[in-house]
Design an enzyme around this catalytic site. Structure first.
Site, PDB file in Angstrom:
ATOM      1  CB  SER A 177      42.930  37.713  36.046  1.00 16.22           C
ATOM      2  OG  SER A 177      43.423  38.373  37.186  1.00 16.22           O
ATOM      3  CG  ASP A 394      42.691  45.750  34.350  1.00 16.05           C
ATOM      4  OD1 ASP A 394      42.612  45.944  35.585  1.00 16.05           O
ATOM      5  OD2 ASP A 394      43.271  44.767  33.853  1.00 16.05           O
ATOM      6  CG  HIS A 450      40.973  42.612  36.100  1.00 18.56           C
ATOM      7  ND1 HIS A 450      42.180  42.560  35.452  1.00 18.56           N
ATOM      8  CD2 HIS A 450      40.908  41.514  36.898  1.00 18.56           C
ATOM      9  CE1 HIS A 450      42.828  41.477  35.846  1.00 18.56           C
ATOM     10  NE2 HIS A 450      42.076  40.814  36.708  1.00 18.56           N
TER      11      HIS A 450
END
Length: 473
Positions: A177, A394, A450
């Site tokens: 991330s 994601d 994610h």
């Protein structure tokens, strides 16, 4: 006699200062886990900054396979500014929660068969201002993209100096991330430090980043194309939005009514989706807290909505999983077992400075690197390996944007888009690139969202094990 006393005082002061800059404890058991831990766990603090004003807490797990030769991996959390607890329990660490059999005050723990510690030694670090990390001064909590990177480099030098047996192990920097911004900077700083003759010399071999934020313009813009590719937007709406906004959905002129109108329609189509995994229920911490009493959960996590939802597929939400980690980490017995310094900080999952599109610098964090692509480009001139992977469900930082910035590096294509397999089933798709002594592998993880290891742990363990061994996925 006075001289001897003075020397003894200095020696004691030096010991105390070292203990403040570095401390470690070896953990053989943990509340919630039955029996002795089946792996070697160490926790501690490393002081960084000019006066060691930042005290970074870490969990270190030796490789369960061959710690003498296996790689050593430092894991950088996203956020920015989150603790390592979610990574440790929900993504790639050696333990997981026993959701179905948690009773009493302490959530119960199980061995994670797909932990990355099966193939590598891993250092999990709580970011500054989160978890059990703390600062000795108010200014010590102030950081930025570049300062965070410098702090991790300083952390590694101190940690490896104190653990010299790991100095020769292949070192990789990894995260997911928001760490897509900081990881390439850390690697760049390490290589630059080695070239300058800094000691100790770190045996840096490369980096791995999952579902990364890399370039704010590319990654956020790619959401529209991703939504269209996955049939979340119609052809007509996608084409009109692209035309009216000229392909830029981030820097929108408010006077451009056609663009703002089209984006309003896009938002109507996407607002109720779970952007972290577009196939899972859309829910957040706020919604969860409105439906159950947190105070009840603190005293008995086996009662209340969390376990009921975990056992009921109609109402389950992934965010419920994270509440057990919070209950575990905030328990006094757990903190004692981890040798947390009492009175230094109140544990927090993340600090308050999460990055959102358009958010300005905060009191404690400066977002001073809008794109880390230039760092990736600089690393293509070094002897370095990279693994970039994305869960293909994601929508936070879609794989489409990741492929776009990778192709801006103008690397030689070594392997075109091909499926990769786990147990005879397609686990995702991969392509690889090179330039002189630099290589980059990109992979999607089929069905993952994610934080891909959280959704597809078996596949992700196979992926990193093969990549460490420098074999095709």
């Amino acid at each position: 006699m006075k001289t001897l006393s003075f020397i003894l005082v200095l020696y004691v002061l030096q010991i105390n200062l070292f203990q403040l800059s570095f401390s470690q404890s070896f953990i053989t058991s943990l509340p919630g886990f039955s029996g002795k831990l089946p792996f070697k766990l160490e926790t501690g603090y490393v002081g960084v900054g000019e006066q060691d004003e930042q005290q970074l807490f870490y969990y270190f797990v030796e490789s369960e396979r061959n710690p003498v030769d296996d790689p050593i991996l430092i894991w950088i959390t996203g956020g920015p500014g989150c603790s390592a607890i979610r990574s440790f329990f929900n993504q790639l660490g050696p333990l997981r929660f026993d959701y179905e059999n948690t009773h009493g005050k302490i959530p119960q723990l199980l061995d994670n068969p797909y932990s990355w510690t099966k193939v590598a030694s891993v250092i999990f670090v709580d970011a500054s201002g989160s978890g059990f990390s703390y600062a000795k001064t108010k200014d010590g909590y102030k950081t930025s993209d570049t300062i965070t990177s410098q702090s991790i480099y300083a952390f590694l030098k101190k940690w490896l100096t104190d653990h010299p047996k790991f100095l020769n192990n292949p070192l990789y920097v990894s995260g997911l991330s928001y760490s897509g911004i900081t990881v390439p900077i850390i690697v760049h700083d390490i290589i630059k430090g080695n070239e300058a003759g800094n000691v100790p010399q770190l045996n840096i071999k490369g980096y791995m980043i999952g579902n990364p934020l890399t370039d704010r313009f590319i990654d956020f813009n790619s959401r529209i194309q991703y939504a269209h590719n996955f049939a979340l937007l119609s052809d007509e709406l996608y084409e009109s939005t692209k035309a009216h906004c000229h392909g830029d959905y981030i820097n929108v002129n408010p006077a451009n009514g056609l663009c703002t109108g089209a984006l309003a329609e896009v938002n109507e189509c996407l607002k109720d989706l779970n952007e972290h995994q577009i196939l899972e229920p859309n829910c957040d911490d706020t919604a969860v807290l409105q439906q159950w009493d947190r105070s009840t959960f603190k005293t008995n996590p086996a009662t209340g909505r969390v376990l009921a939802q975990l056992q009921d597929s109609d109402t389950w939400c992934r965010v419920d999983n994270y509440e057990l980690a919070i209950a575990w980490a905030t328990d006094a017995a757990v903190q004692k077992a981890l040798h947390v310094r009492q009175g230094t900080t109140k544990w927090s999952k993340c600090n308050d400075d999460h990055y959102y599109l358009g958010r300005n610098d905060t009191e404690t964090y400066k977002y001073n690197v809008p794109s880390s692509v230039v760092y990736h480009r600089n690393l293509t001139k070094k002897n370095c390996r990279a693994l970039i992977y994305s869960g293909d469900h994601d929508m936070v930082f879609p794989y489409i944007g990741t492929r776009q910035w990778i192709h801006t590096l103008r690397l030689k294509v070594e392997r075109t888009w091909k499926p990769w397999f786990v147990k005879g089933q397609v686990a995702g798709y991969t392509e690889s690139f090179s330039h002189d002594d630099y290589s980059l592998t990109f992979a999607t993880v089929k069905g993952a969202g994610h934080a891909a290891p959280e959704f597809k742990p078996e596949e992700c363990l196979a992926m990193v094990d093969r990549w460490f061994a420098d074999t095709q996925l």
